[in-house]
Design a protein around this motif. Structure first.
Motif, PDB file in Angstrom:
ATOM      1  N   UNK A   1       6.944 -16.648 -67.535  1.00 44.69           N
ATOM      2  CA  UNK A   1       6.603 -18.009 -67.123  1.00 44.69           C
ATOM      3  C   UNK A   1       7.862 -18.783 -66.737  1.00 44.69           C
ATOM      4  N   UNK A   2       8.982 -18.434 -67.338  1.00 44.29           N
ATOM      5  CA  UNK A   2      10.239 -19.115 -67.013  1.00 44.29           C
ATOM      6  C   UNK A   2      10.624 -18.885 -65.554  1.00 44.29           C
ATOM      7  N   UNK A   3      10.260 -17.716 -65.014  1.00 43.17           N
ATOM      8  CA  UNK A   3      10.551 -17.441 -63.605  1.00 43.17           C
ATOM      9  C   UNK A   3       9.786 -18.397 -62.704  1.00 43.17           C
ATOM     10  N   UNK A   4       8.540 -18.699 -63.083  1.00 42.42           N
ATOM     11  CA  UNK A   4       7.750 -19.657 -62.308  1.00 42.42           C
ATOM     12  C   UNK A   4       8.318 -21.064 -62.434  1.00 42.42           C
ATOM     13  N   UNK A   5       8.766 -21.409 -63.640  1.00 41.36           N
ATOM     14  CA  UNK A   5       9.226 -22.774 -63.898  1.00 41.36           C
ATOM     15  C   UNK A   5      10.641 -23.029 -63.398  1.00 41.36           C
ATOM     16  N   UNK A   6      11.395 -21.967 -63.132  1.00 40.92           N
ATOM     17  CA  UNK A   6      12.809 -22.146 -62.787  1.00 40.92           C
ATOM     18  C   UNK A   6      13.009 -22.842 -61.451  1.00 40.92           C
ATOM     19  N   UNK A   7      12.041 -22.710 -60.544  1.00 39.48           N
ATOM     20  CA  UNK A   7      12.121 -23.379 -59.238  1.00 39.48           C
ATOM     21  C   UNK A   7      13.383 -22.967 -58.482  1.00 39.48           C
ATOM     22  N   UNK A   8      13.721 -21.676 -58.549  1.00 36.98           N
ATOM     23  CA  UNK A   8      14.961 -21.196 -57.940  1.00 36.98           C
ATOM     24  C   UNK A   8      14.749 -20.533 -56.584  1.00 36.98           C
ATOM     25  N   UNK A   9      13.499 -20.253 -56.216  1.00 37.94           N
ATOM     26  CA  UNK A   9      13.215 -19.596 -54.940  1.00 37.94           C
ATOM     27  C   UNK A   9      12.456 -20.559 -54.038  1.00 37.94           C
ATOM     28  N   UNK A  10      12.894 -20.648 -52.789  1.00 35.67           N
ATOM     29  CA  UNK A  10      12.281 -21.593 -51.859  1.00 35.67           C
ATOM     30  C   UNK A  10      12.103 -20.944 -50.495  1.00 35.67           C
ATOM     31  N   UNK A  11      11.082 -21.388 -49.771  1.00 37.94           N
ATOM     32  CA  UNK A  11      10.891 -20.987 -48.377  1.00 37.94           C
ATOM     33  C   UNK A  11      11.170 -22.219 -47.530  1.00 37.94           C
ATOM     34  N   UNK A  12      12.277 -22.194 -46.813  1.00 38.60           N
ATOM     35  CA  UNK A  12      12.714 -23.381 -46.089  1.00 38.60           C
ATOM     36  C   UNK A  12      12.221 -23.338 -44.651  1.00 38.60           C
ATOM     37  N   UNK A  13      12.036 -24.500 -44.076  1.00 33.45           N
ATOM     38  CA  UNK A  13      11.631 -24.574 -42.674  1.00 33.45           C
ATOM     39  C   UNK A  13      10.465 -25.515 -42.509  1.00 33.45           C
ATOM     40  N   UNK A  14      10.183 -25.850 -41.267  1.00 35.80           N
ATOM     41  CA  UNK A  14       9.094 -26.768 -40.982  1.00 35.80           C
ATOM     42  C   UNK A  14       7.762 -26.063 -41.128  1.00 35.80           C
ATOM     43  N   UNK A  15       6.799 -26.776 -41.664  1.00 32.18           N
ATOM     44  CA  UNK A  15       5.452 -26.227 -41.767  1.00 32.18           C
ATOM     45  C   UNK A  15       4.751 -26.331 -40.421  1.00 32.18           C
ATOM     46  N   UNK A  16       3.837 -25.401 -40.178  1.00 31.73           N
ATOM     47  CA  UNK A  16       3.028 -25.493 -38.968  1.00 31.73           C
ATOM     48  C   UNK A  16       2.147 -26.728 -39.066  1.00 31.73           C
ATOM     49  N   UNK A  17       2.005 -27.481 -37.992  1.00 35.95           N
ATOM     50  CA  UNK A  17       1.174 -28.679 -38.048  1.00 35.95           C
ATOM     51  C   UNK A  17      -0.283 -28.325 -38.280  1.00 35.95           C
ATOM     52  N   UNK A  18      -0.979 -29.141 -39.057  1.00 39.20           N
ATOM     53  CA  UNK A  18      -2.400 -28.913 -39.267  1.00 39.20           C
ATOM     54  C   UNK A  18      -3.139 -29.163 -37.957  1.00 39.20           C
ATOM     55  N   UNK A  19      -3.903 -28.183 -37.532  1.00 43.51           N
ATOM     56  CA  UNK A  19      -4.623 -28.329 -36.270  1.00 43.51           C
ATOM     57  C   UNK A  19      -5.795 -29.278 -36.457  1.00 43.51           C
ATOM     58  N   UNK A  20      -5.905 -30.291 -35.603  1.00 34.23           N
ATOM     59  CA  UNK A  20      -6.941 -31.296 -35.775  1.00 34.23           C
ATOM     60  C   UNK A  20      -8.294 -30.823 -35.268  1.00 34.23           C
ATOM     61  N   UNK A  21      -8.298 -29.921 -34.280  1.00 36.66           N
ATOM     62  CA  UNK A  21      -9.559 -29.524 -33.660  1.00 36.66           C
ATOM     63  C   UNK A  21     -10.122 -28.225 -34.226  1.00 36.66           C
ATOM     64  N   UNK A  22      -9.363 -27.533 -35.019  1.00 37.41           N
ATOM     65  CA  UNK A  22      -9.849 -26.266 -35.559  1.00 37.41           C
ATOM     66  C   UNK A  22      -9.569 -26.217 -37.056  1.00 37.41           C
ATOM     67  N   UNK A  23     -10.596 -25.900 -37.802  1.00 34.80           N
ATOM     68  CA  UNK A  23     -10.476 -25.743 -39.249  1.00 34.80           C
ATOM     69  C   UNK A  23     -10.128 -24.280 -39.519  1.00 34.80           C
ATOM     70  N   UNK A  24      -8.887 -24.030 -39.925  1.00 28.69           N
ATOM     71  CA  UNK A  24      -8.462 -22.647 -40.129  1.00 28.69           C
ATOM     72  C   UNK A  24      -9.221 -21.981 -41.268  1.00 28.69           C
ATOM     73  N   UNK A  25      -9.704 -22.776 -42.220  1.00 25.57           N
ATOM     74  CA  UNK A  25     -10.535 -22.201 -43.282  1.00 25.57           C
ATOM     75  C   UNK A  25     -11.831 -21.653 -42.694  1.00 25.57           C
ATOM     76  N   UNK A  26     -12.388 -22.367 -41.714  1.00 25.26           N
ATOM     77  CA  UNK A  26     -13.601 -21.893 -41.037  1.00 25.26           C
ATOM     78  C   UNK A  26     -13.324 -20.576 -40.313  1.00 25.26           C
ATOM     79  N   UNK A  27     -12.153 -20.486 -39.681  1.00 25.84           N
ATOM     80  CA  UNK A  27     -11.793 -19.257 -38.967  1.00 25.84           C
ATOM     81  C   UNK A  27     -11.666 -18.093 -39.946  1.00 25.84           C
ATOM     82  N   UNK A  28     -11.022 -18.340 -41.086  1.00 24.58           N
ATOM     83  CA  UNK A  28     -10.869 -17.263 -42.067  1.00 24.58           C
ATOM     84  C   UNK A  28     -12.216 -16.794 -42.595  1.00 24.58           C
ATOM     85  N   UNK A  29     -13.127 -17.741 -42.812  1.00 17.42           N
ATOM     86  CA  UNK A  29     -14.470 -17.355 -43.269  1.00 17.42           C
ATOM     87  C   UNK A  29     -15.189 -16.540 -42.201  1.00 17.42           C
ATOM     88  N   UNK A  30     -15.024 -16.938 -40.941  1.00 19.49           N
ATOM     89  CA  UNK A  30     -15.670 -16.199 -39.851  1.00 19.49           C
ATOM     90  C   UNK A  30     -15.131 -14.773 -39.764  1.00 19.49           C
TER      91      UNK A  30
END
Length: 233
Positions: free
Chosen positions: A115-144
């Motif tokens: 659990x200490x590995x989870x709490x240590x907060x020593x690993x990060x994924x840096x960079x900009x996140x992909x913008x949330x698409x307003x016209x397409x629900x990606x959860x709907x696509x994954x379900x499809x």
């Protein structure tokens, strides 16, 4: 949500709670009726899960009951931490929330040293996140993709021309700036990639391609391998 999944989730909710949790609170978390929660708790109690409490009071899980601990090596735990962090960059809000729930479940189930590995907060994924698409629900696509259901798209091609497509989605690729839906296009009769930022509308078509998903994914993989080999040569 299937009953087995609900029972597991109820145990997790009660195990992590610091005070009694009402059936209404559990129902809201699981998006089911209060009556379903009452039935599920009764089923758990019948299976000798030590849940105490009642209607109007709330429920607690008696100390001493726990799920078997999850056993990971340090490297495996670090891989999980980094993978969950990478999900923050997909722009898929449902996946990001799911990643947080996974982290909480793992933190509650693994032995204290891991659990200490989870709490240590020593690993990060840096960079900009992909913008949330307003016209397409990606959860709907994954379900499809999972359910092998066709989607109806209002799409603009690279030249900006509007077009209507019926597609059979087989994969979803997340990039830094967008997401690509890999699908069999019924108009083109071929595998095509559809950028989420060019989709103006995406909805279930009410049609299915049951049993074809694996074959179409293989068509996509075979085509990708041929293109990759041609590039190398």
């Amino acid at each position: 949500m299937r009953k087995a999944s609900r029972l597991f989730e109820i145990i997790q909710i009660l195990r992590l709670a610091r005070k009694p949790v009402t059936a209404a609170t559990i129902a809201e978390r699981l998006e089911v009726t209060v009556r379903s929660v009452y039935r599920d708790i009764a089923a758990l109690q019948a299976m000798r899960v030590p849940i105490e409490g009642g209607r109007g009071i709330g429920y607690i899980l008696r100390p001493g009951f726990d799920l078997p601990p999850l056993m990971f090596s340090i490297e495996e735990m670090e891989a999980i931490v980094l993978s969950l962090a990478l999900l923050e960059r997909t722009g898929d809000d449902e996946l990001k929330q799911a990643a947080k729930r996974v982290g909480a479940k793992i933190a509650g189930a693994v032995p204290p040293p891991l659990r200490q590995t989870l709490d240590a907060n020593a690993l990060h994924a840096w960079g900009f996140a992909a913008p949330s698409a307003s016209a397409v629900d990606l959860a709907l696509v994954r379900r499809a993709i999972r359910d092998e259901e066709k989607l109806s798209l209002s799409y603009r091609d690279e030249a900006g021309r509007p077009t209507e497509r019926i597609i059979r989605p087989v994969a979803l690729i997340y990039y830094a700036e967008t997401a690509n839906i890999v699908a069999w296009c019924e108009l083109r009769q071929a595998i095509r990639n559809f950028r989420s930022d060019r989709i103006e509308d995406c909805r279930p078509a009410g049609l299915w391609f049951k049993g074809e998903g694996d074959r179409l994914r293989q068509v996509w993989v075979d085509g990708w391998e041929i293109n990759a080999a041609a590039t190398v040569n």
